[in-house]
Design an enzyme around this catalytic site. Structure first.
Site, PDB file in Angstrom:
ATOM      1  N   ASP A 148       1.122  11.516  14.315  1.00  0.00           N
ATOM      2  CA  ASP A 148       0.243  11.217  13.184  1.00  0.00           C
ATOM      3  C   ASP A 148      -0.653  10.014  13.473  1.00  0.00           C
ATOM      4  O   ASP A 148      -0.641   9.028  12.740  1.00  0.00           O
ATOM      5  CB  ASP A 148       1.082  10.974  11.925  1.00  0.00           C
ATOM      6  CG  ASP A 148       0.283  11.219  10.659  1.00  0.00           C
ATOM      7  OD1 ASP A 148      -0.705  11.983  10.723  1.00  0.00           O
ATOM      8  OD2 ASP A 148       0.631  10.648   9.613  1.00  0.00           O
TER       9      ASP A 148
ATOM     10  N   LYS B   8       9.306  -0.027   3.799  1.00  0.00           N
ATOM     11  CA  LYS B   8       8.697   1.244   3.387  1.00  0.00           C
ATOM     12  C   LYS B   8       9.754   2.081   2.703  1.00  0.00           C
ATOM     13  O   LYS B   8      10.846   2.277   3.232  1.00  0.00           O
ATOM     14  CB  LYS B   8       8.151   1.957   4.624  1.00  0.00           C
ATOM     15  CG  LYS B   8       7.525   3.302   4.312  1.00  0.00           C
ATOM     16  CD  LYS B   8       6.798   3.873   5.504  1.00  0.00           C
ATOM     17  CE  LYS B   8       5.448   3.200   5.699  1.00  0.00           C
ATOM     18  NZ  LYS B   8       4.595   3.915   6.651  1.00  0.00           N
TER      19      LYS B   8
ATOM     20  N   VAL C  26       4.778   0.921   0.513  1.00  0.00           N
ATOM     21  CA  VAL C  26       5.161  -0.171   1.405  1.00  0.00           C
ATOM     22  C   VAL C  26       5.095  -1.484   0.620  1.00  0.00           C
ATOM     23  O   VAL C  26       4.142  -1.729  -0.120  1.00  0.00           O
ATOM     24  CB  VAL C  26       4.219  -0.255   2.623  1.00  0.00           C
ATOM     25  CG1 VAL C  26       4.736  -1.280   3.608  1.00  0.00           C
ATOM     26  CG2 VAL C  26       4.098   1.100   3.280  1.00  0.00           C
TER      27      VAL C  26
ATOM     28  N   GLY D 240       0.822  -1.199   0.000  1.00  0.00           N
ATOM     29  CA  GLY D 240       0.000   0.000   0.000  1.00  0.00           C
ATOM     30  C   GLY D 240       0.852   1.244   0.000  1.00  0.00           C
ATOM     31  O   GLY D 240       2.078   1.187   0.053  1.00  0.00           O
TER      32      GLY D 240
END
Ligand SMILES: *[C@@H]1O[C@H](CO)[C@@H](O)[C@H](O)[C@H]1NC(C)=O
Ligand SMILES: *[C@@H]1O[C@H](CO)[C@@H](O)[C@H](O)[C@H]1NC(C)=O
Ligand SMILES: *[C@@H]1O[C@H](CO)[C@@H](O)[C@H](O)[C@H]1NC(C)=O
Ligand SMILES: *[C@@H]1O[C@H](CO)[C@@H](O)[C@H](O)[C@H]1NC(C)=O
Length: 673
Positions: free
Chosen positions: A473, A377, A360, A353
């Protein structure tokens, strides 16, 4: 009168005798630096000819079982009173014109020019199986074919023949080099010019050969004292010349220059520089072999080029950036090659994704025997400054141990790219399960457990870790699900990389629209801003929708406001995910209220994560508050921006893209993927 006539007559006779004598004297020594077609002193027999313009004497003409002879027309007189001697030096070349080359050529001294019964091939056009019945012949053969019946030693030899093709003496073609003090092998049929010397004096016959630019060797190749030429030669007029022959194979025999003398001392020098060149026919075979040579070299060049290209490609492919300070993190550092191989070259099949920071990929690392699945990632990163501190922090975060954190395993650094390796979470990110309409709905019990997991992880980061770690985040897409669907918080601290990015004006704006506490833009991130984002996250998970949804009626667009509206209206439960069938309304209401509490506009009014954990576990009663309490259900200035309300999503994305990649990213989410 009569005596006068007599005298004149006598004078004429004397003159004639004189002339004849001098002519004989002249003809006992001659030299040819190439041959002239108009020269009638050279007599040609069989296939022999002088090639016009090339000034070369050719013996046979590439025809099988052929004979070609060329000899000096004037015989050499060996007077009975004189001791027999002669000397000759010639330059010849044997040029191969077919697969099989045979048989060679010979210099001869012959009593007769009538070679009746002489045969080609191994007999050189001079002899036959019975020897040389009709004539007396001495020959020096340059033999390039091995014929067993005439006892040839090999297919590249020099021999002395007396009245028979069976050599008296023979030796493999070679010459004595003074410089190297040894015999050096020569290939007769190489096509290169060969010098040959034949000297006879007393009873010794010496034969030497050498390549064109060599001097006469100080030691002859053949030196025979057993040859008594007296019987053959003395008192006779002998013809000297060359004979060549072919057999089943052919060869082009050329004579380029020739010097002869009865006396060794008066042998004239051949001027090598004036000699013609032996024609080297570019026949089909040579041509194709030349062509194939060229093609082969091109191919070799091409292959070399490919290899070099592949090498450079691989070098480039696996190129990394590594600095001295990273040595301290040695074990954490993954080689790009291993990650490249683990993710099958970051193939589409391994793509998991697109996170907030980059793409990733799933990877399988061979770890001795056990295979290990990881998530890799790829974070695009331009600024090299700040990288050191960031990597240091990333490494530091490895010491964070909590069952609800996604463990970071290591990293790799390349130009413009940082790769982070973490444990692979087989069930992907939470937002996929929340907002995916196709799959089964995540039941309430599971959602509640995940919320508790993340609350506990965040509480750990805020209080229990060695130093306060701010996530910065929190959102559904940063929560990953392990094999048992436990919530795991990932990507903590990542936004710091962007805070220190190349553009300092973006510093305070990092975060995700809808999750950003209002004070983030002025005071920067804090545990309080994490709590705010966690509040939004609670609402998001319970309501099964994103904090900002542009596709719904205006009053429902902003989740915080909408939940509060529901509370003010008929029921708080109106805001919850309508797909949830079995649930505890008490739990749902409590979670929604905690969400609103956390997302309070005023930082001071928000609970700490420790408290949130207790609220969620029901260990602590919620403080009294109402939908009309100050700061509850209020929107942050970021979410209230007029652009967000009015602009089309596309232009919205671009207008915000300057601020930070995060914001852009989330707005796109808001439009539905
Ligand atoms: C070679 O020489 C022979 C004479 O010996 C002649 O008949 C023949 O045509 C020649 N062949 C070529 C190819 O010149
Ligand atoms: C060799 O000699 C024999 C007998 O003297 C004769 O029959 C034969 O034809 C000769 N061979 C050649 C090639 O002259
Ligand atoms: C032949 O070679 C031997 C040995 O090098 C030498 O002594 C002799 O003078 C040579 N004879 C002739 C005729 O060249
Ligand atoms: C060479 O042969 C002749 C005639 O047969 C003879 O007189 C002479 O002695 C021989 N010479 C040698 C060195 O054998």
């Amino acid at each position: 009168m009569f005596p006068m006539i007599r005298g004149a007559l006598l004078g004429t006779i004397w003159m004639m005798i004189y002339c004849v004598c001098t002519s004989f004297q002249q003809e006992t020594t001659f030299v040819y630096n190439g041959f002239d077609q108009g020269d009638h002193r050279i007599h040609l027999q069989g296939g022999a000819k002088i090639i016009p313009k090339k000034d070369v004497l050719q013996l046979t003409n590439a025809t099988t079982t052929q004979i070609g002879r060329a000899f000096f027309e004037q015989p050499i007189e060996f007077k009975p009173s004189e001791p027999v001697s002669f000397s000759t030096h010639f330059v010849c070349a044997l040029v191969s014109v077919s697969e099989v080359s045979s048989h060679g050529m010979a210099f001869f001294v012959s009593h007769s020019t009538d070679f009746e019964g002489a045969e080609p091939s191994r007999y050189f056009g001079l002899f036959n199986a019975n020897g040389s019945a009709s004539t007396r012949v001495l020959a020096v053969e340059l033999d390039i074919a091995k014929a067993v019946d005439v006892l040839d030693i090999n297919d590249n030899h020099v021999g002395i023949d007396v009245n028979s093709a069976v050599s008296v003496v023979a030796a493999p073609a070679s010459y004595f080099s003074d410089k190297e003090g040894r015999m050096i092998d020569m290939k007769l049929v190489s096509g290169d010019p060969i010098q040959v010397w034949v000297d006879y004096e007393g009873t010794t016959l010496n034969v030497s050969i050498a390549t064109l630019h060599n001097k006469k060797p100080s030691r002859p190749l053949l030196s025979s004292t057993s040859i008594n030429l007296t019987e053959i030669v003395q008192g006779r007029r002998m013809f000297v010349g060359f004979s060549g022959s072919t057999g089943s194979g052919v060869v082009n025999q050329y004579v380029l220059g020739w010097s002869f003398s009865k006396l060794m001392a008066s042998l004239q020098k051949i001027d090598i520089s004036k000699l013609p060149k032996a024609p080297h026919p570019i026949n089909k075979r040579n041509y194709t072999s030349l062509l194939s040579d060229v093609l082969l070299s091109l191919l070799a060049l091409f292959v070399l080029g490919l290899l070099f290209g592949a090498y450079m490609y691989r070098r480039n492919l696996y190129a990394e950036v590594k600095e001295d300070w990273e040595n301290a993190y040695g074990p954490l550092r993954y080689s790009y090659k291993s990650l490249y191989k683990a993710t099958k070259g970051f193939s589409k099949d391994e793509f998991i994704g697109r996170g907030g920071f980059g793409e990733v990929y799933k990877g399988t690392l061979p770890r001795s025997t056990e295979m290990r699945e990881v998530a890799v990632k790829k974070v695009a990163h331009d600024g090299e400054q700040g990288m050191k501190q960031f990597v240091a922090e990333i490494v530091c975060m490895r010491s964070l141990k909590h069952r609800s954190l996604v463990p970071l395993l290591g990293y790799c650094r390349r130009k413009h790219e940082l790769l982070l390796v973490s444990e692979y979470m087989p069930n992907g990110s939470l937002d996929y399960h929340l907002f995916n309409d196709d799959g089964p709905t995540l039941p309430w019990g599971r959602r509640f457990a995940i919320l508790k997991d993340i609350a506990s992880a965040l509480s750990y980061l805020h209080t229990e870790a060695d130093q306060v770690v701010i996530h910065r985040d929190i959102k559904a897409s940063n929560v990953l699900l392990d094999a048992e669907f436990n919530g795991r918080l990932g990507d903590f601290g990542m936004s710091r990389l962007y805070e220190r990015g190349a553009d300092p004006t973006t510093t305070a704006a990092v975060g995700t629209v809808g999750y950003m506490a209002p004070e983030v833009t002025t005071f920067g991130p804090s545990t309080g801003t994490d709590v705010y984002a966690f509040g939004v996250f609670l609402l998001e998970v319970t309501c099964g929708r994103r904090p900002v949804e542009l596709r719904v009626p205006a009053e429902e667009r902003f989740l915080i406001k909408w939940v509060c509206e529901c509370w003010r209206g008929s029921s708080l439960l109106d805001a919850m995910d309508p797909r949830l069938k079995e649930f505890s309304s008490g739990e749902v209401e409590r979670v929604l209220k905690i969400g609103l509490l956390c997302a309070n506009l005023a930082p001071d009014a928000r609970p700490s994560m420790e408290q949130v954990v207790q609220y969620l576990n029901g260990n602590l009663a919620l403080p009294e508050f109402w939908p009309y309490s100050p700061g509850i259900g209020a929107l942050t200035p970021t979410t209230l921006s007029p652009e967000l309300l009015s602009l089309e999503s596309q232009s919205l994305a671009s207008s915000l893209s300057n601020t930070s990649m995060f914001i852009t990213h989330t707005v796109l989410y808001g439009n539905g993927r």
